[in-house]
Design a protein around this motif. Structure first.
Motif, short mmCIF file in Angstrom:
data_model
loop_
_atom_site.label_atom_id
_atom_site.label_comp_id
_atom_site.label_asym_id
_atom_site.label_seq_id
_atom_site.Cartn_x
_atom_site.Cartn_y
_atom_site.Cartn_z
N ASP A 111 0.71 -1.20 0.00
CA ASP A 111 0.03 0.02 -0.04
C ASP A 111 1.10 1.41 -0.06
O ASP A 111 2.03 1.21 0.53
N GLY A 112 0.49 2.32 -0.63
CA GLY A 112 1.11 3.37 -0.50
C GLY A 112 2.22 3.48 -1.72
O GLY A 112 3.11 4.55 -1.42
N MET A 113 1.96 2.79 -2.85
CA MET A 113 3.03 3.32 -3.69
C MET A 113 2.95 4.44 -4.38
O MET A 113 4.26 5.03 -4.77
N GLY A 114 1.91 5.19 -4.24
CA GLY A 114 1.93 6.65 -4.66
C GLY A 114 2.68 7.62 -3.87
O GLY A 114 2.86 8.74 -4.18
N SER A 115 3.12 7.17 -2.61
CA SER A 115 3.80 8.01 -1.63
C SER A 115 5.30 7.61 -1.76
O SER A 115 5.95 8.10 -0.90
N LEU A 116 5.57 7.15 -2.75
CA LEU A 116 6.93 6.88 -3.28
C LEU A 116 7.44 7.32 -4.34
O LEU A 116 6.63 7.88 -5.21
N THR A 117 8.81 7.91 -4.79
CA THR A 117 9.28 8.42 -5.90
C THR A 117 8.96 7.26 -6.95
O THR A 117 8.74 6.00 -6.77
N PRO A 118 9.06 7.89 -8.25
CA PRO A 118 8.59 7.02 -9.21
C PRO A 118 9.79 6.15 -9.71
O PRO A 118 11.03 6.33 -9.08
#
Length: 159
Positions: free
Chosen positions: A52-59
Motif C-alpha cells: 500500500d502507498g505506492m503513490g507515496s514513493l518516488t517513481p
C-alpha cells in the motif's frame, strides 16, 4: 518531515525522513539486507513488495526497471528499497521471504540440513534451494554448475 512506514509480516512501524529510502527503514529495523550493489539499484538483495502507498514513493527509474525485470519473484508492486524514496505516509512494505545467498559457502555450511527458508540468488532472486529441502553435495554441484544462474562468476567476483 518524518514519515511512517509499516513493515509486514513483522508488523513493525518505522520513521523515515521525507525523501529517505526504504532501505534505511529496513536497516533501522535491523533486518538482514545484503545491499550487495551498495544501494545502486543493480541487485535484488533489497527487493520488497509495496502492499500500500505506492503513490507515496518516488517513481521507478529506468535503472530500477531494468533490475526489476531480471528478478524472478518480481510482481507489479515490486520495488528496490534502495531506490524507493518515501514522500508521504501510508506506505506498507512486505519483505519477501527467503535469504539471499552471499557466498557459495553460505550453502555449503548447510549440507546435510534442511533449508530453514528459501535460499535466493543475490542478483535475480531465483530460489536456489526451497524451504524444507535437504541440502546435499549433489545439489551443491548442480547449483555451482548451473549455467543459467552464472553463480560461479558472481561468487568469484564477490569474495
Amino acid at each position: 518531515m518524518v514519515k511512517t512506514v509499516r513493515l509486514e509480516p513483522i508488523a513493525q512501524e518505522s520513521a523515515v525522513e521525507t525523501n529517505g529510502n526504504l532501505l534505511s527503514v529496513l536497516l533501522h529495523q535491523e533486518l538482514t539486507v545484503l545491499k550487495e550493489c551498495g544501494g545502486r539499484g543493480m541487485c535484488a538483495t533489497c527487493h520488497v513488495y509495496v502492499n500500500d502507498g505506492m503513490g507515496s514513493l518516488t517513481p521507478i527509474s529506468r535503472r530500477e526497471q531494468r533490475t526489476l525485470a531480471i528478478i524472478t519473484s518480481c510482481k507489479g508492486n515490486s520495488r528496490l528499497a534502495c531506490q524507493a524514496r518515501v514522500m508521504g505516509n501510508g506506505v506498507i512494505v512486505e519483505v519477501p521471504p527467503g535469504m539471499y545467498v552471499n557466498s557459495i559457502k553460505d550453502i555449503e555450511s548447510l549440507i546435510g540440513r534442511r533449508a530453514a527458508q528459501d535460499l535466493l540468488h543475490p542478483l535475480t532472486g531465483k530460489v536456489l534451494v526451497e524451504q524444507g529441502k535437504l541440502i546435499t553435495r549433489s545439489m551443491m554441484r548442480q547449483i555451482e554448475n548451473s549455467k543459467d544462474l552464472n553463480l560461479n562468476d558472481y561468487f568469484k567476483h564477490s569474495n
